[in-house]
Design an enzyme around this catalytic site. Structure first.
Site, PDB file in Angstrom:
ATOM      1  N   LYS A   1       0.846  -1.212   0.000  1.00  0.00           N
ATOM      2  CA  LYS A   1       0.000   0.000   0.000  1.00  0.00           C
ATOM      3  C   LYS A   1       0.878   1.257   0.000  1.00  0.00           C
ATOM      4  O   LYS A   1       1.946   1.234  -0.598  1.00  0.00           O
ATOM      5  CB  LYS A   1      -0.973  -0.045   1.186  1.00  0.00           C
ATOM      6  CG  LYS A   1      -1.743  -1.372   1.238  1.00  0.00           C
ATOM      7  CD  LYS A   1      -2.941  -1.343   2.117  1.00  0.00           C
ATOM      8  CE  LYS A   1      -3.626  -2.700   2.051  1.00  0.00           C
ATOM      9  NZ  LYS A   1      -4.883  -2.743   2.789  1.00  0.00           N
TER      10      LYS A   1
ATOM     11  N   HIS B   1      -8.273  -2.951  -6.417  1.00  0.00           N
ATOM     12  CA  HIS B   1      -8.282  -3.062  -4.952  1.00  0.00           C
ATOM     13  C   HIS B   1      -9.425  -2.215  -4.385  1.00  0.00           C
ATOM     14  O   HIS B   1      -9.720  -1.143  -4.907  1.00  0.00           O
ATOM     15  CB  HIS B   1      -6.937  -2.598  -4.384  1.00  0.00           C
ATOM     16  CG  HIS B   1      -6.792  -2.937  -2.939  1.00  0.00           C
ATOM     17  ND1 HIS B   1      -7.358  -2.174  -1.952  1.00  0.00           N
ATOM     18  CD2 HIS B   1      -6.190  -3.979  -2.325  1.00  0.00           C
ATOM     19  CE1 HIS B   1      -7.097  -2.738  -0.781  1.00  0.00           C
ATOM     20  NE2 HIS B   1      -6.389  -3.832  -0.975  1.00  0.00           N
TER      21      HIS B   1
ATOM     22  N   GLU C   1     -11.371 -10.341  -1.562  1.00  0.00           N
ATOM     23  CA  GLU C   1     -11.098  -9.525  -0.388  1.00  0.00           C
ATOM     24  C   GLU C   1     -12.384  -8.871   0.107  1.00  0.00           C
ATOM     25  O   GLU C   1     -12.787  -7.820  -0.418  1.00  0.00           O
ATOM     26  CB  GLU C   1     -10.082  -8.427  -0.735  1.00  0.00           C
ATOM     27  CG  GLU C   1      -8.742  -8.952  -1.181  1.00  0.00           C
ATOM     28  CD  GLU C   1      -7.625  -7.969  -0.863  1.00  0.00           C
ATOM     29  OE1 GLU C   1      -6.678  -8.373  -0.196  1.00  0.00           O
ATOM     30  OE2 GLU C   1      -7.711  -6.797  -1.274  1.00  0.00           O
TER      31      GLU C   1
ATOM     32  N   GLY D   1      -7.811  -4.534   6.602  1.00  0.00           N
ATOM     33  CA  GLY D   1      -7.206  -3.589   7.540  1.00  0.00           C
ATOM     34  C   GLY D   1      -7.996  -3.413   8.827  1.00  0.00           C
ATOM     35  O   GLY D   1      -7.720  -2.532   9.627  1.00  0.00           O
TER      36      GLY D   1
ATOM     37  N   SER E   1      -6.921  -8.985   6.382  1.00  0.00           N
ATOM     38  CA  SER E   1      -6.426  -9.328   7.716  1.00  0.00           C
ATOM     39  C   SER E   1      -5.893 -10.758   7.813  1.00  0.00           C
ATOM     40  O   SER E   1      -5.996 -11.394   8.857  1.00  0.00           O
ATOM     41  CB  SER E   1      -7.507  -9.071   8.777  1.00  0.00           C
ATOM     42  OG  SER E   1      -7.867  -7.696   8.781  1.00  0.00           O
TER      43      SER E   1
END
Ligand code: PGA
Length: 255
Positions: A15, A98, A170, A176, A216
């Site tokens: 990131k 993303h 995802e 996160g 995560s």
């Protein structure tokens, strides 16, 4: 087991973290820890770190990716980076679609599709991200959401080109947040994605298609997730910045 047909891919997504000097430090810490990995290891890093990381990973088992790419080859697109620019630098992979790009930068299914096309044309391997928001999960439209994102992104992609693509499932609510999908929740959606690939292409294509989980994933939960039949690796954010944790995930994928 079909899983045996697929080599797991563990990809770090750094990131917006690490200056070039910090990237140098991180990648030199990661290299020895993953040197005997029995899975594909990728680090996707900020544009400004690419040159150093590509050079430094030459001759190692670490593959390098960018975190986004524009759909045009060149032109008046201030601030953007094209696929031929990335391949010219020796970049092999690129993260596309993303959820942070979709949420904060107006990325749509259509622009994701255009970026996938541009990446493939230039010989880059897209790591295509799909995933539902918490609201979509609560409204019970997870599968519809994933199907729409996947079908649009893959429109125009041939079965041969599919060999160069990975999908990362995802769930947006797990990124996160420290809230991982359960092994079953993740596997259920990954299995659904594989079914979509079978419908759109063929069973053979689906059997060898790599579907990662991301959100995560960490040193503690990776082994459970990666043991699932349809989870062929991970896209790792936070834990990819910690060499020992990233290496632990790579080890779990190497079993
Ligand atoms: P996270 O990020 O591992 O920090 O949740 C995953 C991702 O965004 O790819």
């Amino acid at each position: 087991m079909n899983k045996a047909l697929r080599k797991a891919v563990i990809a770090g997504n750094w990131k917006m973290n690490k200056t070039p000097a910090e990237a140098a430090e991180l990648v030199s810490a990661i290299k020895p820890l993953v040197a005997d990995a029995d899975c594909e290891v990728v680090v996707c890093v900020p544009y400004v770190d690419l040159q150093y990381v590509v050079e430094s990973c030459k001759g190692t088992n670490i593959h390098v990716g960018a975190e986004n790419v524009h759909w045009e080859e060149s032109g008046a697109f201030t601030g953007e980076i094209s696929a031929p620019m990335l391949t010219a630098m020796g970049v092999e992979y690129v993260v596309i679609g993303h959820s942070e790009r979709r949420t904060y930068f107006g990325e749509t299914d259509d622009t994701v599709q255009m970026r996938v096309r541009a990446a493939l044309n230039a010989g880059l391997k897209p790591i295509l991200c799909v995933g539902e928001t918490l609201e979509q999960r609560e409204k019970d439209i997870t599968f519809e959401t994933i199907a729409i994102q996947t079908k649009i992104a893959l429109s125009g992609v041939s079965e041969e080109e599919l060999d160069s693509i990975i999908i990362a499932y995802e769930p947006v609510w797990a990124i996160g947040t420290g809230k991982t999908a359960t092994d079953e929740q993740a596997n259920e959606v990954n299995h659904f994605i594989r079914g979509l690939i079978a419908d759109l292409y063929s069973k053979e294509a689906a059997d060898k298609f790599v579907v990662q989980y991301g959100g995560s994933m960490n040193a503690g939960n990776a082994a459970g997730l990666l043991a699932k039949e349809d989870i062929d690796g991970g896209l790792i954010g936070g834990a990819s910045l910690k060499p020992a944790d990233f290496a632990e995930i790579v080890k779990a994928a190497s079993k």
